[in-house]
Each structure stands twice: as C-alpha cells, then as structure tokens.
Scaffold this motif. Structure first.
Motif, mmCIF file in Angstrom:
data_model
loop_
_atom_site.group_PDB
_atom_site.id
_atom_site.type_symbol
_atom_site.label_atom_id
_atom_site.label_comp_id
_atom_site.label_asym_id
_atom_site.label_seq_id
_atom_site.Cartn_x
_atom_site.Cartn_y
_atom_site.Cartn_z
ATOM 1 N N UNK A 77 0.873 -1.168 0.000
ATOM 2 C CA UNK A 77 0.000 0.000 0.000
ATOM 3 C C UNK A 77 0.916 1.225 0.000
ATOM 4 N N UNK A 78 0.405 2.368 0.417
ATOM 5 C CA UNK A 78 1.180 3.597 0.345
ATOM 6 C C UNK A 78 2.476 3.552 1.151
ATOM 7 N N UNK A 79 2.442 2.963 2.354
ATOM 8 C CA UNK A 79 3.595 3.006 3.251
ATOM 9 C C UNK A 79 4.230 1.661 3.559
ATOM 10 N N UNK A 80 3.539 0.552 3.284
ATOM 11 C CA UNK A 80 3.998 -0.756 3.747
ATOM 12 C C UNK A 80 3.971 -1.812 2.646
ATOM 13 N N UNK A 81 4.797 -2.853 2.890
ATOM 14 C CA UNK A 81 4.722 -4.088 2.107
ATOM 15 C C UNK A 81 4.116 -5.141 3.019
ATOM 16 N N UNK A 88 1.639 -20.910 8.492
ATOM 17 C CA UNK A 88 0.567 -20.498 9.410
ATOM 18 C C UNK A 88 -0.395 -19.490 8.773
ATOM 19 N N UNK A 89 -0.043 -18.970 7.598
ATOM 20 C CA UNK A 89 -0.823 -17.936 6.899
ATOM 21 C C UNK A 89 -0.898 -16.630 7.689
ATOM 22 N N UNK A 90 -0.006 -16.461 8.665
ATOM 23 C CA UNK A 90 0.045 -15.226 9.447
ATOM 24 C C UNK A 90 0.620 -14.123 8.561
ATOM 25 N N UNK A 91 -0.009 -12.930 8.593
ATOM 26 C CA UNK A 91 0.450 -11.823 7.763
ATOM 27 C C UNK A 91 1.159 -10.778 8.612
ATOM 28 N N UNK A 92 2.205 -10.177 8.020
ATOM 29 C CA UNK A 92 2.904 -9.070 8.677
ATOM 30 C C UNK A 92 3.043 -7.935 7.676
ATOM 31 N N UNK A 93 3.229 -6.728 8.200
ATOM 32 C CA UNK A 93 3.508 -5.586 7.334
ATOM 33 C C UNK A 93 4.849 -4.997 7.729
ATOM 34 N N UNK A 102 15.068 -1.815 -3.152
ATOM 35 C CA UNK A 102 14.908 -3.228 -3.504
ATOM 36 C C UNK A 102 13.450 -3.674 -3.457
ATOM 37 N N UNK A 103 12.596 -2.889 -2.823
ATOM 38 C CA UNK A 103 11.175 -3.207 -2.772
ATOM 39 C C UNK A 103 10.544 -3.266 -4.152
#
Length: 186
Positions: A77-81, A88-93, A102-103
């Motif tokens: 999004x605007x500020x995060x990947x 576990x399908x756990x999501x992090x930002x 490199x993003x």
C-alpha cells in the motif's frame, strides 16, 4: 551471545550502548606499543546514526541473536509491504523505508527471508537473483563494441539498469538483488 572483539565481521549486528548496531567496516590494528584493538564503524538500526568504536582484543561484545523466517510477498500500500508466512498464513507488514529501492523487485508470491530482533522485523533479504522484463531501452548502435558498451534500460518495475546492446524491449533478464545489476538474459 558474547563474542571476542577480534571476531567482529562486516554485516554483523551488535548490541552496544542500549542500541542495535550493524557493522559497516572493521579493521584490526596492532600498534607497536600497547595492545591490539579492533576499530569498528557501525550504524544504528533505530536512530540511523553512525559510530566509530574501538574495542580492545580482550573485550567481549554482545552479538544480537536474530530469528529468520521465510515469508511470501503479497502486496503493497502507500507506506507498507505485506508478507504472509506460508505455513501459518500469518500476515505481517513492513515499512517501505526498511526495504528501500529493492522493494521494487518484489513480485507476488516471491519468497523472502525476514530477520526479526525481539519480534520486530529489522531486515528483509530477497533471493540473490530475480527475473524482470525490459520495459524500454535504447536501440543498439551498429559498430559499437560489445565488450565495453552498456545501454540504459527501464524494467517493468521502474528500476533503471545498464544492459548489453543485444537486449531488446520485452526481453526477460536476470537482475542481482544485492547491487541491482544485470546478470544475464533469461
């Protein structure tokens, strides 16, 4: 984990003066008079400041212990990947500022290694090579020597790289993620 000052290497993370430091340069000095020491240049991961420190060879320093976990890239999004742990399908930002240029090399489902310190993500390691497509590039000039001449190209992710003259628009090329340079045509 405590290590001897003589074992400090470039890239290590050290706990020093209540902060986390990444070693940028290290030099071992053995003067004619007095004991040997390690001259270490470090960068703070939290405050973004640099520090030059001298450690005597007999001193010990605290090496930071990191947890590395593999994640798959999802979206931005605007500020995060955003990343997902595949088991576990756990999501992090993770903030875009942490990954930097490199993003732009991140593609959907690309597997990356995220390093955590005290459950906070501090670095993201991409695979050593990724495949990108050439969006635009200049036409090759006839008679140009192949060995020394590279031409500018823009990849489908917006990055500018230098490529050999035989590379055309639409070609897939392999890019080194460490220095963002062309390796070979795919």
């Amino acid at each position: 984990m405590k290590i001897n000052a003589g074992e400090i290497r470039v890239g290590m993370l050290l706990e020093h003066k209540n902060d986390l430091w990444q070693v940028l340069k290290t030099q071992h000095v053995k003067p004619g008079k007095g004991g040997a020491f390690a001259q270490v240049e470090m960068k703070s991961l939290n405050k973004n400041t640099k520090l030059n420190e001298r450690f005597r060879s007999s001193e010990t320093v605290e090496k930071a212990s990191l947890d590395e976990v593999n994640y798959n890239y999802l979206y931005e999004d605007e500020n995060n990947y955003f990343f997902m742990e595949p088991k576990s399908f756990e999501q992090i930002e993770i903030k875009k500022s942490l990954i930097g240029e490199k993003g732009k090399l991140l593609t959907e489902n690309l597997e990356v290694s995220v390093s955590f310190y005290n459950e906070l993500p501090i670095s993201v390691d991409l695979p050593k090579q990724v495949i990108c497509k050439i969006e635009t590039t200049d036409a090759a000039l006839k008679g140009q020597t192949v060995s020394s001449s590279y031409k500018p190209a823009i990849l489908n992710n917006g990055l500018n790289v230098q490529v050999p003259p035989f590379i055309e628009v639409g070609d897939e090329v392999i890019i080194d993620t460490r220095n963002l340079e062309y390796i070979k045509k795919n």
